[in-house]
Write a protein that holds these residues in place. Sequence first.
Motif, short mmCIF file in Angstrom:
data_model
loop_
_atom_site.label_atom_id
_atom_site.label_comp_id
_atom_site.label_asym_id
_atom_site.label_seq_id
_atom_site.Cartn_x
_atom_site.Cartn_y
_atom_site.Cartn_z
N SER A 164 0.89 -1.28 0.12
CA SER A 164 0.15 0.13 -0.04
C SER A 164 0.79 1.19 0.08
O SER A 164 0.31 2.27 -0.40
N ILE A 165 1.97 1.33 0.34
CA ILE A 165 3.08 2.24 0.52
C ILE A 165 3.16 2.71 -0.95
O ILE A 165 2.97 3.98 -1.20
N GLU A 166 3.68 1.84 -1.88
CA GLU A 166 3.79 2.35 -3.34
C GLU A 166 2.66 2.45 -3.88
O GLU A 166 2.67 3.48 -4.69
N GLU A 167 1.47 2.07 -3.60
CA GLU A 167 0.37 2.31 -4.33
C GLU A 167 -0.19 3.58 -4.03
O GLU A 167 -0.72 4.49 -4.85
N SER A 168 0.00 4.11 -2.79
CA SER A 168 -0.34 5.37 -2.31
C SER A 168 0.59 6.86 -2.95
O SER A 168 0.02 7.57 -3.44
N ALA A 169 1.83 6.30 -3.09
CA ALA A 169 2.91 7.10 -3.82
C ALA A 169 2.47 7.25 -5.20
O ALA A 169 2.45 8.43 -5.77
N LYS A 170 2.26 6.19 -5.74
CA LYS A 170 1.93 6.32 -7.24
C LYS A 170 0.52 7.16 -7.48
O LYS A 170 0.59 7.64 -8.67
N ILE A 171 -0.20 6.92 -6.69
CA ILE A 171 -1.71 7.76 -6.50
C ILE A 171 -1.32 9.41 -6.62
O ILE A 171 -2.07 10.19 -7.46
N ASP A 172 -0.16 9.54 -5.92
CA ASP A 172 0.12 10.96 -5.68
C ASP A 172 1.24 11.34 -6.82
O ASP A 172 1.47 12.46 -7.04
N GLY A 173 1.28 10.44 -7.76
CA GLY A 173 1.92 10.80 -8.90
C GLY A 173 3.77 10.58 -8.94
O GLY A 173 4.30 10.87 -9.83
N ALA A 174 4.05 9.94 -8.17
CA ALA A 174 5.40 9.65 -7.83
C ALA A 174 5.89 8.60 -8.93
O ALA A 174 5.03 7.43 -9.15
N ASN A 175 7.04 8.54 -9.59
CA ASN A 175 7.68 7.64 -10.36
C ASN A 175 8.09 6.46 -9.70
O ASN A 175 8.50 6.56 -8.45
N GLU A 176 9.03 5.61 -10.35
CA GLU A 176 9.58 4.33 -9.70
C GLU A 176 10.60 4.98 -8.89
O GLU A 176 11.25 4.57 -7.86
N ILE B 207 11.20 4.44 -0.36
CA ILE B 207 11.63 2.89 0.29
C ILE B 207 13.17 3.01 1.04
O ILE B 207 13.13 2.18 1.74
N ALA B 208 13.81 3.72 0.17
CA ALA B 208 15.36 3.71 0.76
C ALA B 208 15.44 4.26 2.25
O ALA B 208 16.08 3.52 3.08
N PRO B 209 14.73 5.32 2.50
CA PRO B 209 14.53 5.59 3.97
C PRO B 209 14.03 4.64 4.90
O PRO B 209 14.34 4.64 6.13
N MET B 210 12.97 3.94 4.30
CA MET B 210 12.59 2.95 5.20
C MET B 210 13.14 1.63 5.51
O MET B 210 12.88 0.94 6.39
N ILE B 211 14.21 1.44 4.63
CA ILE B 211 14.87 0.14 4.86
C ILE B 211 16.44 0.57 5.30
O ILE B 211 17.26 -0.35 4.93
N THR B 212 16.51 1.39 6.00
CA THR B 212 17.90 1.79 6.64
C THR B 212 18.72 1.09 7.29
O THR B 212 19.62 0.68 7.36
N PRO B 213 17.71 0.17 8.23
CA PRO B 213 18.65 -1.11 8.95
C PRO B 213 19.24 -2.00 7.99
O PRO B 213 20.42 -2.34 8.24
N ILE B 214 18.67 -2.46 6.83
CA ILE B 214 19.30 -3.46 5.98
C ILE B 214 20.48 -2.70 5.41
O ILE B 214 21.63 -3.22 4.99
N LEU B 215 20.26 -1.41 4.84
CA LEU B 215 21.31 -0.48 3.97
C LEU B 215 22.49 -0.50 5.13
O LEU B 215 23.74 -0.65 4.41
N ALA B 216 22.29 -0.07 6.20
CA ALA B 216 23.25 -0.06 7.15
C ALA B 216 24.17 -1.24 7.47
O ALA B 216 25.31 -1.25 7.45
N THR B 217 23.30 -2.38 7.57
CA THR B 217 24.15 -3.63 7.75
C THR B 217 24.81 -3.92 6.38
O THR B 217 26.03 -4.78 6.56
N VAL B 218 24.40 -3.79 5.38
CA VAL B 218 25.24 -4.25 4.19
C VAL B 218 26.38 -3.22 3.85
O VAL B 218 27.42 -3.69 3.53
#
Length: 296
Positions: free
Chosen positions: A171-183, A191-202
Amino acid sequence: MNSSSRIKKSFGEHVFDSLNVIFMILLCFTTIYPFMYLLSLSLSAGNISLTKIHFIPPELSFDNFKSVLSYSYIKTGFVNSTLRVVLGTSLELFFCLITAYPLTKKNLPFRNFWTGIVVFTMFFGGGLIPNYILMRELHLMNTIWALVLPNLVPAFSMILIRNYISSLPESIEESAKIDGANEFTILFRIIAPMITPILATVALWSIVGHWNAWFDSMLYSTSPENQVLQVVMRNIIQKGDVNLEAGSTTTTLAGSVNPTTIKAATIMITSLPVIAIYPFLQKYFVKGIMVGSLKG
Protein backbone atom coordinates in the motif's frame (compact mmCIF):
# COMPACT_ATOMS: atom_id res chain seq x y z
CA MET A 1 4.61 -5.49 42.80
CA ASN A 2 2.35 -8.45 42.08
CA SER A 3 2.77 -11.95 43.46
CA SER A 4 4.00 -13.42 40.17
CA SER A 5 7.06 -11.15 40.22
CA ARG A 6 7.96 -12.41 43.71
CA ILE A 7 8.29 -16.03 42.66
CA LYS A 8 11.66 -17.29 43.82
CA LYS A 9 13.98 -18.97 41.38
CA SER A 10 14.82 -22.58 41.90
CA PHE A 11 18.33 -23.80 42.63
CA GLY A 12 18.69 -25.06 39.07
CA GLU A 13 17.73 -21.65 37.66
CA HIS A 14 20.31 -19.93 39.86
CA VAL A 15 22.97 -22.37 38.67
CA PHE A 16 21.95 -21.83 35.06
CA ASP A 17 22.09 -18.01 35.42
CA SER A 18 25.46 -18.22 37.17
CA LEU A 19 26.91 -20.40 34.42
CA ASN A 20 25.59 -17.96 31.81
CA VAL A 21 27.30 -15.06 33.56
CA ILE A 22 30.58 -16.96 33.87
CA PHE A 23 30.41 -18.00 30.22
CA MET A 24 29.78 -14.42 29.04
CA ILE A 25 32.64 -13.10 31.18
CA LEU A 26 35.03 -15.69 29.70
CA LEU A 27 33.76 -14.94 26.19
CA CYS A 28 34.27 -11.20 26.66
CA PHE A 29 37.75 -11.78 28.10
CA THR A 30 38.85 -14.02 25.20
CA THR A 31 37.52 -11.42 22.77
CA ILE A 32 39.12 -8.38 24.40
CA TYR A 33 42.39 -10.02 25.47
CA PRO A 34 44.11 -10.12 22.04
CA PHE A 35 43.19 -6.49 21.38
CA MET A 36 44.44 -5.31 24.80
CA TYR A 37 47.65 -7.30 24.42
CA LEU A 38 48.38 -5.83 20.98
CA LEU A 39 47.56 -2.34 22.25
CA SER A 40 49.97 -2.80 25.14
CA LEU A 41 52.71 -4.05 22.81
CA SER A 42 52.18 -1.21 20.35
CA LEU A 43 52.57 1.38 23.13
CA SER A 44 55.63 -0.28 24.69
CA ALA A 45 59.27 0.63 24.25
CA GLY A 46 61.42 -1.54 22.03
CA ASN A 47 63.19 -3.25 24.95
CA ILE A 48 59.99 -4.87 26.31
CA SER A 49 60.20 -8.48 27.42
CA LEU A 50 58.10 -10.67 25.13
CA THR A 51 58.13 -13.60 27.57
CA LYS A 52 55.55 -11.90 29.81
CA ILE A 53 51.95 -10.88 29.26
CA HIS A 54 51.44 -7.13 29.52
CA PHE A 55 48.10 -5.36 29.69
CA ILE A 56 49.71 -2.06 30.69
CA PRO A 57 52.91 -0.97 28.87
CA PRO A 58 55.87 -1.16 31.32
CA GLU A 59 57.34 1.87 29.57
CA LEU A 60 54.94 4.00 27.53
CA SER A 61 56.33 4.95 24.13
CA PHE A 62 54.86 6.12 20.83
CA ASP A 63 58.02 5.30 18.86
CA ASN A 64 56.35 2.28 17.23
CA PHE A 65 53.54 4.39 15.79
CA LYS A 66 55.98 7.09 14.70
CA SER A 67 58.15 4.49 12.99
CA VAL A 68 55.26 2.89 11.12
CA LEU A 69 53.70 6.21 10.11
CA SER A 70 57.07 7.46 8.88
CA TYR A 71 57.00 4.77 6.19
CA SER A 72 55.77 6.56 3.06
CA TYR A 73 53.69 3.66 1.73
CA ILE A 74 51.61 3.63 4.91
CA LYS A 75 50.22 7.03 3.91
CA THR A 76 49.54 6.08 0.29
CA GLY A 77 48.07 2.76 1.43
CA PHE A 78 45.72 4.53 3.83
CA VAL A 79 44.55 6.88 1.08
CA ASN A 80 44.03 3.98 -1.34
CA SER A 81 42.10 1.94 1.26
CA THR A 82 39.92 4.91 2.21
CA LEU A 83 39.15 5.60 -1.45
CA ARG A 84 38.32 1.96 -1.99
CA VAL A 85 35.99 1.83 1.02
CA VAL A 86 34.13 5.03 0.15
CA LEU A 87 33.80 4.29 -3.56
CA GLY A 88 33.14 0.57 -3.16
CA THR A 89 30.53 0.93 -0.41
CA SER A 90 28.66 3.78 -2.13
CA LEU A 91 28.47 1.97 -5.47
CA GLU A 92 27.60 -1.34 -3.85
CA LEU A 93 24.64 0.15 -1.97
CA PHE A 94 23.40 1.97 -5.07
CA PHE A 95 23.60 -0.99 -7.44
CA CYS A 96 22.30 -3.51 -4.89
CA LEU A 97 19.31 -1.23 -4.30
CA ILE A 98 18.44 -0.72 -7.95
CA THR A 99 18.91 -4.45 -8.60
CA ALA A 100 16.86 -5.62 -5.63
CA TYR A 101 13.91 -3.27 -6.14
CA PRO A 102 12.73 -4.64 -9.54
CA LEU A 103 13.06 -8.21 -8.27
CA THR A 104 10.41 -7.48 -5.64
CA LYS A 105 7.81 -6.79 -8.36
CA LYS A 106 5.49 -9.74 -8.92
CA ASN A 107 4.72 -8.53 -12.44
CA LEU A 108 8.39 -8.50 -13.49
CA PRO A 109 8.79 -10.90 -16.45
CA PHE A 110 10.89 -13.97 -15.58
CA ARG A 111 11.43 -12.67 -12.04
CA ASN A 112 12.37 -16.10 -10.66
CA PHE A 113 14.80 -16.63 -13.54
CA TRP A 114 16.66 -13.37 -12.85
CA THR A 115 16.74 -14.12 -9.14
CA GLY A 116 18.13 -17.58 -9.93
CA ILE A 117 20.88 -16.04 -12.04
CA VAL A 118 21.93 -13.89 -9.10
CA VAL A 119 21.84 -16.81 -6.66
CA PHE A 120 23.86 -18.92 -9.12
CA THR A 121 26.82 -16.55 -8.73
CA MET A 122 26.93 -17.34 -5.00
CA PHE A 123 27.97 -20.93 -5.74
CA PHE A 124 29.88 -20.75 -9.02
CA GLY A 125 32.54 -18.30 -10.20
CA GLY A 126 34.90 -17.92 -13.11
CA GLY A 127 38.04 -18.62 -11.09
CA LEU A 128 41.18 -16.67 -10.32
CA ILE A 129 42.93 -16.87 -13.71
CA PRO A 130 39.90 -15.83 -15.82
CA ASN A 131 39.29 -12.91 -13.46
CA TYR A 132 42.90 -11.80 -13.78
CA ILE A 133 42.78 -12.03 -17.56
CA LEU A 134 39.51 -10.07 -17.56
CA MET A 135 41.00 -7.25 -15.48
CA ARG A 136 44.05 -7.15 -17.73
CA GLU A 137 42.07 -7.10 -20.98
CA LEU A 138 39.79 -4.37 -19.64
CA HIS A 139 42.92 -2.31 -18.82
CA LEU A 140 41.94 -2.06 -15.17
CA MET A 141 45.29 -3.12 -13.75
CA ASN A 142 46.74 -0.62 -11.27
CA THR A 143 43.40 1.19 -11.00
CA ILE A 144 40.90 1.43 -8.17
CA TRP A 145 38.22 -0.04 -10.45
CA ALA A 146 39.90 -3.45 -10.41
CA LEU A 147 39.23 -3.54 -6.65
CA VAL A 148 35.68 -2.17 -6.77
CA LEU A 149 33.91 -3.51 -9.88
CA PRO A 150 34.26 -7.29 -9.25
CA ASN A 151 32.33 -6.92 -5.95
CA LEU A 152 29.84 -4.35 -7.18
CA VAL A 153 26.69 -6.42 -6.49
CA PRO A 154 27.28 -9.14 -3.86
CA ALA A 155 24.49 -11.68 -4.33
CA PHE A 156 23.89 -12.28 -0.63
CA SER A 157 23.61 -8.57 0.18
CA MET A 158 21.29 -7.99 -2.76
CA ILE A 159 19.02 -10.86 -1.69
CA LEU A 160 18.79 -9.45 1.84
CA ILE A 161 17.80 -6.02 0.51
CA ARG A 162 15.26 -7.63 -1.83
CA ASN A 163 13.69 -9.57 1.04
CA TYR A 164 13.57 -6.50 3.23
CA ILE A 165 11.80 -4.46 0.55
CA SER A 166 9.37 -7.34 -0.01
CA SER A 167 8.42 -7.21 3.67
CA LEU A 168 7.09 -3.64 3.29
CA PRO A 169 3.33 -3.16 2.72
CA GLU A 170 2.40 -2.79 -0.95
CA SER A 171 0.00 0.00 0.00
CA ILE A 172 2.97 2.34 0.50
CA GLU A 173 3.93 2.19 -3.17
CA GLU A 174 0.31 2.30 -4.29
CA SER A 175 -0.29 5.50 -2.31
CA ALA A 176 2.84 7.08 -3.76
CA LYS A 177 1.79 6.21 -7.31
CA ILE A 178 -1.64 7.78 -6.71
CA ASP A 179 0.17 10.96 -5.70
CA GLY A 180 2.07 10.89 -9.00
CA ALA A 181 5.43 9.52 -7.86
CA ASN A 182 7.44 7.52 -10.39
CA GLU A 183 9.51 4.42 -9.64
CA PHE A 184 12.75 6.32 -8.98
CA THR A 185 11.02 8.71 -6.58
CA ILE A 186 9.41 5.80 -4.74
CA LEU A 187 12.70 3.93 -4.50
CA PHE A 188 15.02 6.72 -3.37
CA ARG A 189 12.66 8.97 -1.42
CA ILE A 190 10.28 6.47 0.16
CA ILE A 191 11.68 2.93 0.11
CA ALA A 192 15.35 3.71 0.81
CA PRO A 193 14.69 5.69 4.05
CA MET A 194 12.41 2.89 5.28
CA ILE A 195 15.03 0.16 4.82
CA THR A 196 17.84 1.97 6.64
CA PRO A 197 18.60 -1.04 8.92
CA ILE A 198 19.41 -3.41 6.06
CA LEU A 199 21.29 -0.72 4.13
CA ALA A 200 23.38 0.02 7.23
CA THR A 201 24.04 -3.71 7.67
CA VAL A 202 25.17 -4.13 4.06
CA ALA A 203 27.26 -0.96 4.37
CA LEU A 204 28.99 -2.37 7.45
CA TRP A 205 29.80 -5.61 5.63
CA SER A 206 31.08 -3.69 2.64
CA ILE A 207 33.24 -1.37 4.74
CA VAL A 208 34.84 -4.23 6.66
CA GLY A 209 35.24 -6.32 3.51
CA HIS A 210 36.88 -3.59 1.44
CA TRP A 211 39.06 -2.40 4.32
CA ASN A 212 40.40 -5.89 5.11
CA ALA A 213 40.79 -7.03 1.50
CA TRP A 214 44.36 -7.40 0.29
CA PHE A 215 44.64 -10.36 -2.10
CA ASP A 216 42.98 -8.63 -5.08
CA SER A 217 45.16 -5.57 -4.56
CA MET A 218 48.26 -7.75 -4.55
CA LEU A 219 47.12 -9.32 -7.83
CA TYR A 220 45.89 -6.30 -9.76
CA SER A 221 48.17 -3.56 -8.38
CA THR A 222 51.79 -4.07 -9.37
CA SER A 223 52.96 -0.61 -8.30
CA PRO A 224 53.66 -0.02 -4.56
CA GLU A 225 51.97 3.40 -4.82
CA ASN A 226 48.69 1.69 -5.74
CA GLN A 227 48.67 -0.89 -2.94
CA VAL A 228 46.05 -0.70 -0.21
CA LEU A 229 46.94 -0.43 3.45
CA GLN A 230 46.42 -4.12 4.18
CA VAL A 231 49.06 -5.11 1.62
CA VAL A 232 51.50 -2.63 3.15
CA MET A 233 50.73 -4.06 6.59
CA ARG A 234 51.25 -7.57 5.26
CA ASN A 235 54.66 -6.57 3.92
CA ILE A 236 55.66 -5.08 7.27
CA ILE A 237 54.54 -8.16 9.23
CA GLN A 238 56.12 -10.67 6.81
CA LYS A 239 59.52 -8.99 6.89
CA GLY A 240 60.00 -9.72 10.57
CA ASP A 241 62.29 -6.71 10.96
CA VAL A 242 62.16 -2.96 10.56
CA ASN A 243 63.62 -2.91 7.06
CA LEU A 244 60.85 -2.61 4.50
CA GLU A 245 61.49 -3.11 0.82
CA ALA A 246 59.60 -1.40 -1.98
CA GLY A 247 60.89 -2.59 -5.32
CA SER A 248 64.64 -2.07 -5.31
CA THR A 249 64.57 0.64 -2.67
CA THR A 250 65.04 -0.25 0.99
CA THR A 251 63.42 2.02 3.54
CA THR A 252 64.43 1.75 7.19
CA LEU A 253 61.88 2.72 9.79
CA ALA A 254 63.02 5.47 12.09
CA GLY A 255 64.09 4.81 15.64
CA SER A 256 65.28 1.82 17.61
CA VAL A 257 62.26 -0.43 17.84
CA ASN A 258 61.38 -4.07 18.35
CA PRO A 259 60.05 -5.93 15.29
CA THR A 260 57.21 -7.44 17.34
CA THR A 261 56.06 -4.08 18.70
CA ILE A 262 56.24 -2.68 15.16
CA LYS A 263 53.89 -5.43 14.00
CA ALA A 264 51.52 -4.69 16.88
CA ALA A 265 51.47 -0.98 16.03
CA THR A 266 50.81 -1.77 12.38
CA ILE A 267 47.85 -4.01 13.27
CA MET A 268 46.41 -1.34 15.57
CA ILE A 269 46.67 1.35 12.91
CA THR A 270 44.82 -0.76 10.36
CA SER A 271 42.17 -1.96 12.83
CA LEU A 272 41.17 1.29 14.53
CA PRO A 273 39.20 2.86 11.63
CA VAL A 274 36.77 -0.08 11.43
CA ILE A 275 36.49 -0.27 15.22
CA ALA A 276 35.59 3.43 15.27
CA ILE A 277 32.88 3.03 12.61
CA TYR A 278 31.20 -0.09 14.00
CA PRO A 279 29.39 1.50 17.02
CA PHE A 280 27.50 3.87 14.72
CA LEU A 281 26.14 1.00 12.58
CA GLN A 282 25.78 -1.74 15.20
CA LYS A 283 22.27 -0.68 16.29
CA TYR A 284 20.94 -1.48 12.80
CA PHE A 285 22.79 -4.77 12.47
CA VAL A 286 20.48 -7.26 14.25
CA LYS A 287 17.26 -5.77 12.89
CA GLY A 288 18.60 -5.66 9.35
CA ILE A 289 19.77 -9.26 9.41
CA MET A 290 16.60 -10.66 10.97
CA VAL A 291 14.12 -8.93 8.67
CA GLY A 292 16.26 -9.26 5.54
CA SER A 293 16.80 -12.98 5.99
CA LEU A 294 13.43 -14.18 7.26
CA LYS A 295 10.89 -12.15 5.30
CA GLY A 296 10.20 -11.71 1.64
